[in-house]
Design a protein around this motif. Sequence first.
Motif, mmCIF file in Angstrom:
data_model
loop_
_atom_site.group_PDB
_atom_site.id
_atom_site.type_symbol
_atom_site.label_atom_id
_atom_site.label_comp_id
_atom_site.label_asym_id
_atom_site.label_seq_id
_atom_site.Cartn_x
_atom_site.Cartn_y
_atom_site.Cartn_z
ATOM 1 N N ARG A 47 -10.675 14.851 -22.067
ATOM 2 C CA ARG A 47 -9.457 15.073 -23.118
ATOM 3 C C ARG A 47 -10.288 16.700 -25.171
ATOM 4 N NH1 ARG A 47 -7.960 9.623 -24.017
ATOM 5 N NH2 ARG A 47 -9.085 9.793 -25.427
ATOM 6 N N GLU A 48 -11.821 16.149 -24.592
ATOM 7 C CA GLU A 48 -12.281 17.332 -25.754
ATOM 8 C C GLU A 48 -12.321 19.403 -24.868
ATOM 9 O OE1 GLU A 48 -15.742 15.757 -27.000
ATOM 10 O OE2 GLU A 48 -15.251 15.271 -28.680
ATOM 11 N N LEU A 63 -5.532 12.510 -17.875
ATOM 12 C CA LEU A 63 -5.066 13.843 -18.904
ATOM 13 C C LEU A 63 -3.369 14.092 -19.047
ATOM 14 C CD1 LEU A 63 -7.366 17.121 -17.918
ATOM 15 C CD2 LEU A 63 -8.054 14.808 -19.952
ATOM 16 N N SER A 77 1.305 10.562 -25.880
ATOM 17 C CA SER A 77 0.697 11.488 -27.233
ATOM 18 C C SER A 77 2.011 12.533 -27.647
ATOM 19 C CB SER A 77 -1.269 12.753 -27.677
ATOM 20 O OG SER A 77 -0.584 13.588 -26.273
ATOM 21 N N SER A 125 -6.971 20.296 -21.303
ATOM 22 C CA SER A 125 -5.478 19.694 -21.540
ATOM 23 C C SER A 125 -4.816 19.952 -20.667
ATOM 24 C CB SER A 125 -5.003 20.486 -22.763
ATOM 25 O OG SER A 125 -4.483 21.953 -22.270
ATOM 26 N N SER A 126 -3.756 19.338 -20.130
ATOM 27 C CA SER A 126 -2.315 19.076 -19.337
ATOM 28 C C SER A 126 -2.337 20.128 -18.795
ATOM 29 C CB SER A 126 -1.807 18.322 -19.337
ATOM 30 O OG SER A 126 -0.833 18.227 -20.274
ATOM 31 N N GLU A 184 -13.173 8.891 -21.266
ATOM 32 C CA GLU A 184 -11.404 9.382 -21.923
ATOM 33 C C GLU A 184 -11.634 9.848 -22.344
ATOM 34 O OE1 GLU A 184 -8.440 7.082 -21.742
ATOM 35 O OE2 GLU A 184 -8.440 5.321 -20.936
ATOM 36 N N TRP A 185 -12.290 9.973 -23.876
ATOM 37 C CA TRP A 185 -12.189 11.029 -24.891
ATOM 38 C C TRP A 185 -13.212 12.337 -24.381
ATOM 39 C CZ3 TRP A 185 -16.895 12.508 -26.417
ATOM 40 C CH2 TRP A 185 -18.121 11.405 -26.382
ATOM 41 N N PRO A 239 -10.815 12.232 -14.380
ATOM 42 C CA PRO A 239 -10.244 12.901 -14.822
ATOM 43 C C PRO A 239 -8.807 13.432 -14.727
ATOM 44 C CG PRO A 239 -11.987 12.446 -16.324
ATOM 45 C CD PRO A 239 -12.800 12.198 -14.631
ATOM 46 N N HIS A 281 -2.399 11.380 -20.972
ATOM 47 C CA HIS A 281 -2.536 10.664 -22.451
ATOM 48 C C HIS A 281 -1.285 12.316 -22.781
ATOM 49 C CE1 HIS A 281 -4.623 13.076 -25.842
ATOM 50 N NE2 HIS A 281 -5.131 10.957 -26.022
ATOM 51 N N ASP A 282 -1.114 12.697 -22.433
ATOM 52 C CA ASP A 282 -0.406 14.469 -22.995
ATOM 53 C C ASP A 282 1.001 14.044 -23.043
ATOM 54 O OD1 ASP A 282 -0.022 16.473 -23.797
ATOM 55 O OD2 ASP A 282 1.212 16.956 -21.813
#
Length: 803
Positions: free
Chosen positions: A696-697, A95, A102, A700-701, A692-693, A731, A98-99
């Motif tokens: 993330r749904e 997480l 993005s 959040s970090s 992974e998704w 994750p 990805h944060d």
Amino acid sequence: MEEEQSPRLGREPATETSPAPELPEPESKNDDDVRDPEDPESTGGGGGGGGNGISSLEQPLLKRSTTLTASHLAIVGAKVSHIESLDYEIIENDLFKHDWRSRSNAEVLQYIFLKWAMAFLVGLLTGVIASLINLAIENISGLKMQHMVNLVREKRYWAGFLYFAGVNFALTFVAAVLCVVFAPTAAGPGIPEIKAYLNGVDTPNMFGAPQLIVKIIGSIGAVSSGLDLGKEGPLVHIGACLANLLSQGGEGRWRLRWRWLRYFNNDRDRRDLITCGASSGVCAAFRAPVGGVLFALEEVATWWRSALLWRTFFGTATVVVVLRGFIEVCRNGRCGMFGEGGLILFDVSDVTVRYNVGDLLPVTLVGVLGGVLGALYNHALHQVLRLYNLINAKGRLAKLALALAVSVFTSAGLYLLPFAVPCTPCDPAFGDACPTVGKSGNFKQFNCPDGYYNDLASLLHATNTDATRNIFSTGTAGEFRLDSLLIFFAIYCVLGLFTFGIAVPSGLFLPIILMGSAYGRIVALVLARFVRIDHGLYAVLGAAALMSGSMRMTVSLCVIFLELTNNLLLLPITMFVLLIAKTVGDAFNPSIYEIILDLKGLPFLEPKPETWMKDLAVGELAAAKPRVVTLQVIEKVSTVVEVLRSTPHNGFPVLDRPRPGVSELHGLVLRSHLMAVLKKRWFLTEKRRTEEWEARERFSSTELAEKSGSIDEVAVQLTPEELDMYIDLHPFTNTTPYTVVETMSVAKAVVLFRTCALRHMLIIPKFQGPEIASIVGILTRQDLRAHNILGAFPHLANKRKVH
């Protein structure tokens, strides 16, 4: 509260410093034994430790057990609190990665801009609050002194004493009641707790709004009451409180939930801002921007980097601008008769400093005396604080009575002692300034006739700033008598010892400065035939030497005094004195802040490990602990709940079994992340790895940075069907934890742990194989503390003595 993996807790009796604690009963829920769910033999070692457990001042503060780990209890404010460490390490899970991937360029720039904006706001508010505190103290103290002196000049001596002592009593009462009732953690200077926080220890209830408000009002009351304490330490705490509240948007129900504040919802950024706040507080106390930055670097901060250096300097520069603005506004008495808007303790920029080789002997004597007196002061204060523990443990009324008793004793000493010295005739060279009547100045008339002044009253019956300015004044070799300086030094030594530790906001800087300046002038008077340097400059050197002998600071202290005096010619001789004083003091005992940290039981990691730690391997430490609690990458909900319930650990190694007979370390998962999963009920009906998704749904970090609550509140809401489901830990697992080989020496591990600001250090075996476990153990800061290691390995104590 949750803790690191240190599976056996025992009770440590500890001693309060400011003020002493109300120790809880042994049945406190924080003292439950911790058991490894996979090892029924691992039980906690309980220890006694109530308020009546201290039989004498010589009883050891910490009871050692035969296990490696010790109790995670420490004294914060007036309570024995359960202590956690802080997560300064970057948790590189899926997480988080990805944060960061993005985030757009605009968001990155916003994050950088907000850091600088926060540093500016911390400096701005610290400067404003410091100036207002200074104006309030100067005016309250000045008006009180003026009215008291008028009564003495009218020969109404008893009325003068009752007025003086009554006002001091009322001001002390206000400050003490605020600390005792509303914010016990606001008592004392707060610097030891800030040192511990920046070292990685979460000192609870230290940086909130109640502490800030009580610190401001209490500092005004305590310093105005004439107590032998300063506002410098409290200003450092005030700056840290402002930094914490700004970064978190407030606290409790008043906390702002603005979107941009999510950037600072982590321990790392909050640590940086509190460092800025501490340096801004020092700058506000002495109007020394560079000294404030160096104080944070040398004395309070454990972690440092160039970006933090620039932001702290920006914050202190803001403070100086604010202080200068208040000085300009308050010129010509526009802020009251005694208010000046800023602190200018001693400016000798127009004094020519000359010295030669012959001056080195008396200057060396000043440095040696500073180191010896500083060490003696530390030792005596240590014993007084232990004694105060016995008094303050009796409850709130005892704390309040102690503070008020010290106030009455202080008022009696300050009022009566000037009557013991004869009046001194005014020198014609002094002009109309002697005697000083109804205003700030060096020559207080007090009980003397016209044309005479009382030199001791000039020091005792003045505001703290005026007293410092008077004793530092140059060109006044014959202004103060030797007997007056000896009395002044003695009374401030006694008052300094018995005032620090009562339940009011207090600082050590100013009392030590006044004591040091007095003995500096005494040395100059005794060695008058050998002294060529101005007596006022000897007072400066004495103050610097005593501060270095007690607090063991050198670089930051040197720059602070350089900025105070505004005279570069004093730099070489000041450096010489500071180095001598610190060297002599280190030969006797630790610095005063290290002593207070030890008294409070805060697990502070020193930068230099003990020499004997090189003879011990981290694998041996791990062997002295019960088996480490581990989780699988895909774990049952019931197992996670049981582990969280039965252990207070903050981190759990996560193991993966890619094939039968092989076990590998996947990473480390935090307790707060497991709690977040349980609260959101992110469970799987089958044992599988998620995409992974999917995580993330739901997460959040920034959400995962929130502190976890109680496991019992979450567990009762889970149904039996949910307990039989699974959690995928992939994750949330930090796949890059710091690991060391089991053969690494403990000395090297301590350096790595402190340098990288770790909370957990995983130990892996030197040899890997299908039959060998992928992790040997896990170490925390408690495991790496010297006295805990000696409790488990007593034979090392002999090596310690040899070294």
